[in-house]
Design a protein around this motif. Structure first.
Motif: not given
Ligand code: 13P
Ligand code: SF4
Length: 301
Positions: A92-119
């Protein structure tokens, strides 16, 4: 027939290959076909000729292997081998920040679940995070889940605006600065080699900061004879193997990743024999989470 011979026979019968991270037990590293850090293993898993991959590591590693190779059978010797940090971010925080910042890149350390990677836009490992973040056109970077790796990268890419998340690796976070300082007092000639998952205080007194394979490379190339190693103790096996004449010290409280140590030879033989513990990722999740992994492999070239 001993357990190693049994595994070798089963590998041939089942057309299987064994991949292992440097943090697993020495006897597993000994029998693995490929051993490496997270980046090496994710690259290597793509294009293997064998139909079955036995992944000796924690669950996000098996999951990423399946996502990148959906046509293969991926087996985990122990499904309970998990990385706590992989869950330490919030969709939910990823989705919120994507709306807040134009031009946001979500950079995901590979040490993460597939559910986080999908966003996420791109995955990174500790071996390629700086290079990949520098290559992104985006100014605003939301780096999940590891705050320590995020700060390490941010220090080297000051031209970008980082939004930090509060995840951490319990093994590297728990390492004690005073134990490292004590080791340095006892061995003043030793270089301090540190994984970027360590907190800032440890990074600040280090001579070298890098991924597991970076630490191995530095130790092999350095003309020093003694090293204080600030990462998980499984790497000791390869350090000694590559540098029989050099000495490696770890902190008094040994840094141990419990998930990695769950893997045993018996469990490898068992999954090869039975086909149990197959990694399952729903098709739709594969479709969404493969993109950041493929972006990583492309940008890290
Ligand atoms: P690397 O394999 O990128 O060094 O990361 C270490 C780690 O914590 C793996 O889980
Ligand atoms: Fe996760 Fe830390 Fe273990 Fe790596 S060492 S798998 S980051 S808990």
């Amino acid at each position: 027939m001993n357990i190693t011979e049994r595994i070798q026979r089963l590998k041939q019968e089942k057309d299987a290959v064994i991949l292992a991270h440097y943090y697993v037990r020495p006897e597993i590293q000994e029998i693995a076909d490929y051993i490496g850090d997270s980046f090496y293993l994710s690259k290597t898993a793509v294009g293997l000729k064998e139909q079955t991959i036995v992944f000796c590591g924690v669950s996000f590693m098996g999951e990423s292997t399946k996502i990148l190779n959906p046509e293969k059978t991926v087996l985990m010797p122990d499904l309970a081998a998990d990385c706590p940090m992989a869950h330490m971010a919030d969709e939910e925080e990823i989705k919120r920040l994507k709306c807040t910042y134009e031009d946001l890149a979500v950079v995901c350390y590979i040490n993460s679940t597939a559910k986080l990677k999908q966003y996420s836009d791109v995955c990174v490992t500790s071996a390629n995070a700086v290079k990949i973040v520098k290559a992104l056109p985006n100014k605003n970077i939301y780096f999940i889940p590891d705050r320590n790796l995020a700060h390490f990268v941010a220090e080297q890419v000051p031209e970008k605006n980082f939004i930090f998340n509060e995840g951490y690796c319990p093994v590297h976070e728990k390492m004690q600065l005073h134990e490292i300082q004590k080791a340095k007092e006892e061995h003043p000639q030793a270089e301090i080699l540190t994984h970027p998952e360590c907190p800032e205080g440890i990074r600040n007194i280090s001579d070298y900061i890098g991924s597991t394979s970076g630490i191995l490379k530095h130790a092999a190339e350095s003309d020093r004879q003694e090293f204080i190693i600030c990462t998980e103790n499984g790497v000791r096996y390869e350090l000694k193997k590559q540098n029989p004449g050099k000495t490696f010290y770890f902190t008094e409280t040994e840094p141990v990743c419990e998930g990695m140590k769950l893997i045993t030879l018996e469990k490898i033989a068992h999954v090869l024999e039975t086909g149990e513990n197959e990694v399952q990722v729903p098709e739709e999740l594969i479709r969404e989470s493969v993109k950041p992994l493929q972006n990583m492999l492309r940008l890290a070239k």
